[in-house]
Design a protein around this motif. Structure first.
Motif, short mmCIF file in Angstrom:
data_model
loop_
_atom_site.label_atom_id
_atom_site.label_comp_id
_atom_site.label_asym_id
_atom_site.label_seq_id
_atom_site.Cartn_x
_atom_site.Cartn_y
_atom_site.Cartn_z
N THR A 170 0.82 -1.19 0.00
CA THR A 170 0.00 0.00 0.00
C THR A 170 0.86 1.25 0.00
O THR A 170 1.82 1.36 0.75
N ASN A 224 1.03 4.54 1.29
CA ASN A 224 0.38 5.32 2.33
C ASN A 224 1.46 6.05 3.10
O ASN A 224 2.28 5.45 3.76
N ALA A 262 1.32 7.61 5.69
CA ALA A 262 1.19 7.55 7.14
C ALA A 262 1.93 6.37 7.74
O ALA A 262 2.03 6.26 8.95
N CYS A 263 2.45 5.49 6.90
CA CYS A 263 3.13 4.31 7.43
C CYS A 263 4.61 4.57 7.64
O CYS A 263 5.18 5.51 7.09
N SER A 295 8.19 3.18 6.91
CA SER A 295 8.75 2.35 5.84
C SER A 295 10.17 1.93 6.19
O SER A 295 11.03 2.77 6.45
N GLU A 329 6.35 -2.30 6.02
CA GLU A 329 5.58 -1.08 6.29
C GLU A 329 4.75 -1.30 7.54
O GLU A 329 4.01 -2.30 7.65
N TYR A 334 1.93 0.30 10.13
CA TYR A 334 0.84 1.25 10.15
C TYR A 334 0.43 1.60 11.57
O TYR A 334 0.64 0.83 12.51
N ALA A 335 -0.17 2.76 11.71
CA ALA A 335 -0.52 3.27 13.03
C ALA A 335 -1.48 2.35 13.78
O ALA A 335 -1.49 2.32 15.01
N ASP A 336 -2.29 1.59 13.04
CA ASP A 336 -3.25 0.70 13.69
C ASP A 336 -2.64 -0.67 14.02
O ASP A 336 -3.36 -1.57 14.48
N ARG A 392 -1.11 -2.71 11.81
CA ARG A 392 -0.96 -3.57 10.63
C ARG A 392 0.49 -3.58 10.15
O ARG A 392 1.20 -2.59 10.25
N GLU A 441 2.65 -4.70 6.63
CA GLU A 441 2.71 -5.20 5.26
C GLU A 441 4.18 -5.39 4.89
O GLU A 441 5.04 -4.59 5.28
#
Length: 267
Positions: free
Chosen positions: A2, A4, A6-7, A9, A239, A241-243, A245, A247
């Protein structure tokens, strides 16, 4: 993966096995050439990473010159980097050379609502791994003191079997102790390792276990004895993510290692 912004990396490079001189070769290949090729391709395709992680076996026969050349290659990309020791490394020497504000051997990094925890699994003079009581205590302290941060743990040796019996003789010998700590902290979302020179991606309990390819030669998967493959070198993108997740994908150089000279005697 994704796209994004906001992630967080991360570029994971592992098992470089850099030799004493730039022109030196191991099993017919110039390990330094392929490390630099992986680094250049990763930045050419993505352009920006929040962090680079080198997950062990940076050098084959450690010396200041080999580590300094790695440092020079990293400095060109002006990206923070953390360096973990593998069984081939001289950790004390690593800490001396990788000792800049940007490139170092920090064991805890906080980015956004994540923390990245680096563990040392090295047993001096041995190919296998172990997580000492001090390292386990450090891990637990990081997790206890940051209950609201998702966590990524990076470590050189693997702790899940690869189905290659020769490789699994080098598994972290107290893997169950490591897992016993991790199981108490659901904020741990991913553990990523080096050492196995091949891809691993397994979901267990509440977290994901990743293994990275080598930036030089790969081990043939699920083999009873030492065996290498001409599969192209590669690296892992992660990657966060704030929640919580995660990837991740493995990217390889475009061509296989046609010059690889396989042997049955190890490396």
């Amino acid at each position: 993966m994704t796209n994004n912004t906001a992630c967080i990396s991360i570029l994971q490079l592992s098992d470089l096995h850099i030799l004493a001189a730039p022109e030196d070769k191991m099993m017919g290949i110039n390990t330094e050439h392929y490390f630099n090729a992986c680094l250049e391709q990763a930045f050419a395709e993505k352009h920006h990473f929040d962090l680079i992680m080198l997950t062990g076996d940076l050098a084959q026969n450690p010396c200041p010159a080999s580590y300094r050349r790695i440092l020079t290659s990293l400095e060109a990309h002006e990206t923070p980097c953390i360096c973990l020791p593998g069984n081939h490394d001289d950790y004390e020497l690593m800490q001396q050379v990788f000792n800049t504000d940007r490139i170092n051997c920090r064991k805890q990094v906080k980015l956004g609502n994540w923390q990245l925890i680096s563990l040392n699994s090295q047993i001096l003079g041995e190919p296998g791994g172990r997580v000492s009581k001090e390292e386990l205590d450090f891990l637990e302290n990081c997790l206890t003191e940051n209950p609201d941060r998702h966590a990524l743990i990076a470590i050189h040796h693997h702790f899940l079997e690869t189905k290659s019996p020769w490789m699994d003789t080098m598994i972290i010998e107290n893997s169950q102790e490591l897992l016993a700590v991790v199981d108490q902290y659901p904020q741990v979302k991913v553990i990523t390792t080096g050492h196995i020179h091949q891809v691993m991606d397994i979901k267990i309990a509440t977290f994901r276990v990743l293994g990275a390819p080598s930036t030089c030669f790969q081990f043939a998967p699920e083999t009873p004895e030492f065996s290498v493959s001409d599969m192209a070198p590669g690296y892992r993108l992660i990657e966060l993510y704030a929640d919580g997740r995660v990837e991740s994908e493995v990217i390889r150089l475009p061509e296989p290692l046609t010059e690889l000279q396989a042997n049955k005697h190890g490396y």
